[in-house]
Design a protein around this motif. Structure first.
Motif, PDB file in Angstrom:
ATOM      1  N   TYR A  56      -1.684  -1.765  -6.394  1.00  0.00           N
ATOM      2  CA  TYR A  56      -1.857  -0.320  -6.277  1.00  0.00           C
ATOM      3  C   TYR A  56      -3.303  -0.007  -5.894  1.00  0.00           C
ATOM      4  O   TYR A  56      -4.158   0.187  -6.756  1.00  0.00           O
ATOM      5  CB  TYR A  56      -1.520   0.377  -7.594  1.00  0.00           C
ATOM      6  CG  TYR A  56      -0.069   0.388  -7.962  1.00  0.00           C
ATOM      7  CD1 TYR A  56       0.932   0.170  -7.019  1.00  0.00           C
ATOM      8  CD2 TYR A  56       0.318   0.628  -9.271  1.00  0.00           C
ATOM      9  CE1 TYR A  56       2.267   0.183  -7.375  1.00  0.00           C
ATOM     10  CE2 TYR A  56       1.653   0.647  -9.633  1.00  0.00           C
ATOM     11  CZ  TYR A  56       2.628   0.422  -8.685  1.00  0.00           C
ATOM     12  OH  TYR A  56       3.956   0.438  -9.045  1.00  0.00           O
ATOM     13  N   GLY A  85       3.350   1.326  -1.660  1.00  0.00           N
ATOM     14  CA  GLY A  85       2.710   2.517  -2.181  1.00  0.00           C
ATOM     15  C   GLY A  85       3.507   3.787  -1.986  1.00  0.00           C
ATOM     16  O   GLY A  85       4.225   3.971  -1.007  1.00  0.00           O
ATOM     17  N   GLY A 107       1.837  -4.777   0.846  1.00  0.00           N
ATOM     18  CA  GLY A 107       1.428  -3.453   0.424  1.00  0.00           C
ATOM     19  C   GLY A 107       0.560  -2.684   1.379  1.00  0.00           C
ATOM     20  O   GLY A 107      -0.111  -1.758   0.988  1.00  0.00           O
ATOM     21  N   SER A 151      -6.528   5.841  -0.873  1.00  0.00           N
ATOM     22  CA  SER A 151      -6.004   6.962  -0.092  1.00  0.00           C
ATOM     23  C   SER A 151      -7.053   8.069  -0.008  1.00  0.00           C
ATOM     24  O   SER A 151      -8.045   8.067  -0.743  1.00  0.00           O
ATOM     25  CB  SER A 151      -4.728   7.497  -0.739  1.00  0.00           C
ATOM     26  OG  SER A 151      -3.775   6.464  -0.903  1.00  0.00           O
ATOM     27  N   LYS A 193      -1.464   4.947  -4.188  1.00  0.00           N
ATOM     28  CA  LYS A 193      -0.208   4.211  -4.104  1.00  0.00           C
ATOM     29  C   LYS A 193       0.594   4.248  -5.404  1.00  0.00           C
ATOM     30  O   LYS A 193       1.796   4.011  -5.389  1.00  0.00           O
ATOM     31  CB  LYS A 193      -0.502   2.754  -3.729  1.00  0.00           C
ATOM     32  CG  LYS A 193      -0.907   2.572  -2.269  1.00  0.00           C
ATOM     33  CD  LYS A 193      -1.485   1.203  -1.981  1.00  0.00           C
ATOM     34  CE  LYS A 193      -0.474   0.110  -1.961  1.00  0.00           C
ATOM     35  NZ  LYS A 193      -1.054  -1.179  -1.532  1.00  0.00           N
ATOM     36  N   ASN A 215       0.137   5.633   1.047  1.00  0.00           N
ATOM     37  CA  ASN A 215      -0.827   4.615   1.444  1.00  0.00           C
ATOM     38  C   ASN A 215      -2.022   5.291   2.109  1.00  0.00           C
ATOM     39  O   ASN A 215      -2.414   6.386   1.723  1.00  0.00           O
ATOM     40  CB  ASN A 215      -0.129   3.592   2.350  1.00  0.00           C
ATOM     41  CG  ASN A 215      -0.740   2.213   2.260  1.00  0.00           C
ATOM     42  OD1 ASN A 215      -1.888   2.006   2.627  1.00  0.00           O
ATOM     43  ND2 ASN A 215       0.026   1.253   1.768  1.00  0.00           N
TER      44      ASN A 215
END
Length: 720
Positions: free
Chosen positions: A330, A413, A717, A334, A356, A416
């Motif tokens: 995670y 996520g 991810g 962002s 995420k 993202n």
């Protein structure tokens, strides 16, 4: 008018006479200013000078010429096709009649913003072997402007200032050595004369940091590390005073000491000029699994955090950790967006982030106090945020062992890197959301391997695989994607518009209450900012993941967006076997009444049939493990999708396989030699695995997408 390009032989025009004359014809002189150049010029409604347009990074434009009543008249004013299928993720910039853009490998172009005519092109000649270390292609998410300079950050760690008029380099500073697999994929930010950048590489094993340089000289001003020094020694950096506190949150002998710990600032960096604070969003840990990284001990600062630093010297101001004990990839990188909001009758200076982990955070930007944090997709890793401490209430069952566990969100996520925006008119934040889950389990035999993927995940064989497949059926049933409008004051979703699949692009909002976003319909679209209704959609033969901009020139409003379906989002989609036919990457610029047409899509060649499998089961199994550690980052988990789907190799590629992997004959395409970490026998095992996967999926509509039966430790991810 179209400006065509050929990136196979990119032009290196530093001061060509033609470019100078064209620029002089369409650009005003750069205005000398006192104080903060960006702040003093951002009041012009028609410009887009920085990644988020202004220091608030709201991606909000005051322009209103394009509105709900005429948006359906938007057409293409001009476009530029790029001879690459690489992901193009940059937010372009606009000033003084010139549009600036940056492509894969950090190739930078200035355009006449009226016509699309190229004024100059600069290629920093990034070594193509650096593509090995870019999690999700050699992308760049943007560039910066300051007075007479264009600032770029290159994949191999250089920060460069270019002359805005000619593209000629002014200075260049190397920000890291290559003892660890660092890269830079995020946009540089310039705040009050300082260039601030982070870096990527957490999946492969690096120690995160942020660095500030003087915008006029490139001289280092300060450096702040985001994980502790494994030796315990001071770094001589701005982070030294806070490192004893940070070090207490890590185990003494976890694998982080070999892999750096992670916490890379690979995208979001923001600034408040009144508080003179720089906000750094940090990434996942390295290794990804908390047990392997830190023996399941400690919060592991500053992984998945926002860290506020004093811009003048880089000293620590405060931090808030969204995900202590981070175990699920995670990242908290962002967009960080600033606004002044009235909350419970009090005006609060806030920053907002939807990372995420599935929570939307509103923080006091002076202190880091958590004002609110609520979910916007399905979440089970935590049941909520403790209002007294601001700490998540972590579900202990989602701290996985060797038995597979289904966790929401997955590593792709809930939101993202795709840029978020905020409208001061509607008082809503807008961003693409993705509801997904993934099955996690530990690999008990994991050993750290620098310069390779270091997830530490397992459970891909035997009974664990059967459990994984059953749980993933549930996760797949829950998967959805939306454009979301979130009310940060009422702490709830205001509206959401369902869209197909993960990978819908970043947003831009205008004062005429329009939200622009690229979609996985392979369209660029406009939505009503108050209701979410779609008002306009234009097919552009690719899915624009980048953040769009708008600008005004000669009384006309333009909208520009990069359409290059690549990077992490495309990797996720290709790994599911649902990749669509698409055009090469392109920059597309719209205006009311635009009438330029795009060329038709090229006809796709049929997928070649695979060779017969002759390898033993043991060889295929060894190849599967090696593929997961070495190849999956670029070529997709379970050998599905990726930059090039290796199940679909043609006869020539099959014949050249060893020469490609060991000899580096495709270096110029970004495929470097792996002879330093792979033996000839190991390459043969990887090749056997690829033949097995090609045969396994052959006949499924020519694509595949089967779950496979192999071990994979590679993260999925998104870019790091």
């Amino acid at each position: 008018m179209l400006a065509k390009s050929n990136l196979k032989s990119p032009t290196r025009l530093l001061a060509a006479l033609f470019g100078l004359l064209a620029l002089a014809a369409c650009a005003t002189a750069v205005v000398e200013s006192e104080g903060d150049w960006l702040a003093s010029h951002s009041d012009d409604a028609g410009v887009w000078l920085s990644d988020g347009r202004t220091y608030a990074a709201q991606r909000y434009s005051p322009l209103t010429q394009i509105n709900a009543g005429n948006v359906d008249l938007l057409g293409i004013a001009w476009y530029d096709d790029y001879d690459t299928y690489r992901g193009i993720e940059a937010t372009p910039l606009y000033a003084d009649g010139v549009l600036y853009n940056i492509l894969a490998w950090n190739i930078t172009i200035a355009y006449d913003a009226r016509t699309g005519e190229r004024l100059w092109t600069f290629d920093p000649e990034v070594p193509r072997e650096m593509g090995r270390y870019a999690c999700c292609e050699p992308v760049s998410r943007g560039l910066a402007l300051w007075e007479d300079k264009v600032i770029i950050a290159t994949l191999d760690g250089r920060v460069m200032a270019l002359d805005r008029a000619t593209g000629a380099p002014i200075w260049s500073t190397q920000t890291f050595d290559h003892e660890m697999p660092y890269t830079i994929t995020g946009a540089p930010r310039v705040f009050d004369g300082k260039v601030v950048v982070g870096q990527s590489g957490g999946d492969l094993g690096v120690r995160g940091f942020a660095i500030a340089l003087d915008v006029d000289t490139g001289e280092e001003l300060w450096k702040f590390y985001l994980t502790p020094n494994p030796t315990g020694e001071p770094d001589g950096a701005a982070s030294d005073p806070v490192m004893p506190m940070v070090r207490e949150t890590w185990s003494d002998d976890g694998m982080w000491t070999e892999l750096g710990g992670g916490a890379n600032a690979w995208d979001s960096i923001a600034y408040d000029p009144d508080l003179d604070l720089v906000y750094i969003g940090t990434g996942n840990g390295s290794p990804l699994a908390w047990q392997h990284r830190s023996n399941s001990e400690g919060d592991n600062l500053f992984i998945c955090s926002i860290v506020a630093l004093n811009a003048s010297d880089g000293s620590y101001a405060w931090h808030y950790q969204m995900v202590p004990e981070e175990d699920w990839d995670y990242t908290c990188t962002s967009s960080i967006v600033s606004a002044d909001l009235e909350i419970e009758g009090e005006m609060r200076k806030v920053i907002m982030q939807a990372p995420k982990n599935g929570f939307f955070y509103v923080l006091d930007r002076a202190t880091g106090e958590v004002i609110s944090a609520e979910t916007y997709v399905k979440v089970n890793w935590a049941s909520g945020i403790d209002p007294a401490t601001g700490r998540p209430v972590i579900n202990p069952e989602t701290h996985y062992g060797t038995d597979p566990v289904l966790v929401y969100p997955g590593p792709g996520g809930a939101h993202n890197w795709f840029p978020m925006g905020y409208s001061p008119r509607t008082k809503l934040a807008y961003f693409p959301a993705y509801q997904s889950g993934m099955v996690y389990a530990l690999d008990p035999d994991f050993e750290p391997a620098p310069f390779r993927s270091n997830a530490g995940w397992g459970g891909y064989s035997g009974e664990a695989l059967e459990t994984r497949q059953q749980l993933m059926e549930q996760a797949n049933a829950d998967e959805k994607a939306w454009l979301v409008a979130y009310d940060p004051v009422r702490q709830r979703i205001a509206w959401r518009n369902e869209l197909p699949r993960h990978g819908n692009g970043g947003v831009m909002i205008t004062a005429s209450d329009l939200v622009f976003e690229g979609t996985t319909h392979q369209t660029f679209a406009a939505f009503d900012a108050r209701t979410g209704g779609q008002l306009w959609s234009f097919p552009i033969q690719s899915s624009p993941v980048a953040g769009p901009i708008t600008y005004e020139l000669d009384g006309e409003q333009y909208v520009a967006v990069n359409a290059g379906w690549g990077g992490g989002a495309a990797g996720v989609e290709r790994s599911m076997g649902i990749d669509r036919a698409r055009a090469t990457a392109r920059l597309v610029v719209f205006k009311l009444g635009g009438d330029v047409e795009l060329p038709p899509l090229a006809v796709q060649e049929p997928i070649p049939s695979p060779p017969r499998l002759t390898a033993t089961e043991a060889e295929v199994g060894r190849g599967a493990q090696l593929y997961a550690q070495t190849c999956a980052t670029c070529h997709g988990r379970n050998a599905v999708g990726g930059v090039a789907d290796l199940r679909h190799m043609d006869a020539e590629t099959h014949a050249q396989f060893k020469d490609i992997v060991l000899g580096g004959i495709f270096l110029e395409k970004g495929m470097a030699s792996f002879a330093d970490i792979l033996s000839e026998e190991e390459v043969e095992d990887i090749y056997a695995y690829l033949i097995a996967r090609a045969n396994e999926d052959w006949g499924e509509d020519g694509v595949g997408g089967g779950a496979g039966d192999v071990t994979s430790s590679a993260p999925s991810g998104g870019p790091h």
